[in-house]
Design an enzyme around this catalytic site. Sequence first.
Site, short mmCIF file in Angstrom:
data_model
loop_
_atom_site.label_atom_id
_atom_site.label_comp_id
_atom_site.label_asym_id
_atom_site.label_seq_id
_atom_site.Cartn_x
_atom_site.Cartn_y
_atom_site.Cartn_z
CG ASP A 90 -6.68 3.58 5.35
OD1 ASP A 90 -5.71 2.80 5.28
OD2 ASP A 90 -7.78 3.32 4.86
CD GLU A 108 -2.86 2.21 3.06
OE1 GLU A 108 -4.03 2.51 3.36
OE2 GLU A 108 -2.38 1.07 3.26
CG HIS A 149 -7.56 3.17 1.13
ND1 HIS A 149 -6.80 2.14 1.63
CD2 HIS A 149 -7.75 2.87 -0.18
CE1 HIS A 149 -6.56 1.26 0.68
NE2 HIS A 149 -7.13 1.69 -0.42
CE1 TYR A 209 -12.78 3.85 4.90
CE2 TYR A 209 -10.56 4.58 5.38
CZ TYR A 209 -11.45 3.56 5.12
OH TYR A 209 -11.01 2.26 5.09
CD GLU A 241 -1.81 -2.54 4.60
OE1 GLU A 241 -3.04 -2.60 4.41
OE2 GLU A 241 -1.15 -1.53 4.31
CG ASP A 271 -6.70 -0.47 -3.13
OD1 ASP A 271 -6.67 -1.08 -4.22
OD2 ASP A 271 -7.08 0.70 -3.00
CD GLU A 272 -6.03 -1.59 3.32
OE1 GLU A 272 -4.81 -1.77 3.20
OE2 GLU A 272 -6.51 -0.50 3.69
CG HIS A 315 -1.66 -2.17 0.54
ND1 HIS A 315 -2.53 -1.24 1.08
CD2 HIS A 315 -1.44 -1.78 -0.74
CE1 HIS A 315 -2.82 -0.33 0.16
NE2 HIS A 315 -2.17 -0.64 -0.95
#
Length: 233
Positions: A30, A61, A64, A68, A126, A159-160, A163
Site C-alpha cells: 500500500d 490507499e 489503508h 496498518y 488490486e 476498497d480494493e 480499485h
Amino acid sequence: IARDSKDFRNLSDHEQHIFTSNLKRQILLDSVQGRAPTEAFLPLCSLPELENWIVTWTFSETIHSRSYTHIIRNIYNNPSEVFDGMLDIQEIVDCANSISKYYDDLMANPNKQTLWMALNAVNALEGIRFYVSFACSWAFAELKKMEGNAKIIKFIARDENVHLASTQQMLKLLVRDDKEFADLRQQNERRVLDLFNNVVRQEKKWAEYLFKDGSMIGLNAELLGEYVEWIAN
C-alpha cells in the site's frame, strides 16, 4: 482493536509470524500503491472525472496505510520492530520490485505500451496480490482471534474491489476507444499472461513463507495456493 493486543500475545509463535509478516507485506504494497497512481497516471490524464478518480484512489490507499499503522501501534509493544524489518524479507522485496518495475517504465518512458502494461500490473495487484493476507486475517477471525483487525481488513478489501473494477474499466475503455490500444492488447497478450502467472507464483511463494513453521486451523499453504489460482482465473 483493543482486544486484539491480548489475542496476539496468546497466539502461538508461528501464528504471530503469519500475522506480523502479512502486516509487513500489506504496508509495503500500500505504500507503493499510495504514491504511484498520482505519480505515474495523473500526469497523463486529460479527463477531469478520471483525474478526480485517481486522486480519490490514492487517498483511499493512504487510509489503508494509516490503518496498518493504527493496528501495529495498538498490538505491538515496540512497533519499530515491524516497520524496520519489512525489507529483511526477500519475498516482500521481490513483490515490491515486480510492481514498481511497471510504474518505473511508464514514468521513464510514457507511451501507450508502457501505460498498457502498468495498468495490467495494477489490475493484478488490486485483484490478486492482497488476498493471501486477507484470507489469513479472516481465518483468524473465524477462530475468534484478532477480530478487530479482520473488521478493518474487510473495509480495505472493499476498497480494493473498487480499485480492481476501475482498472478493469480503464482497460476495456482504452481498447474500445483507441485502435492502437486494441492492437497493443493482441501484441502483448503473452506478456500480460506471463505477468499474471508471475503474480500467482509470487503469491504461492508468499503462502509457503507464511506457513513455513506451521499452519493454522482451517488454512494452509496448499489451500491458499488453490484460492489464488481461483481468483486469478
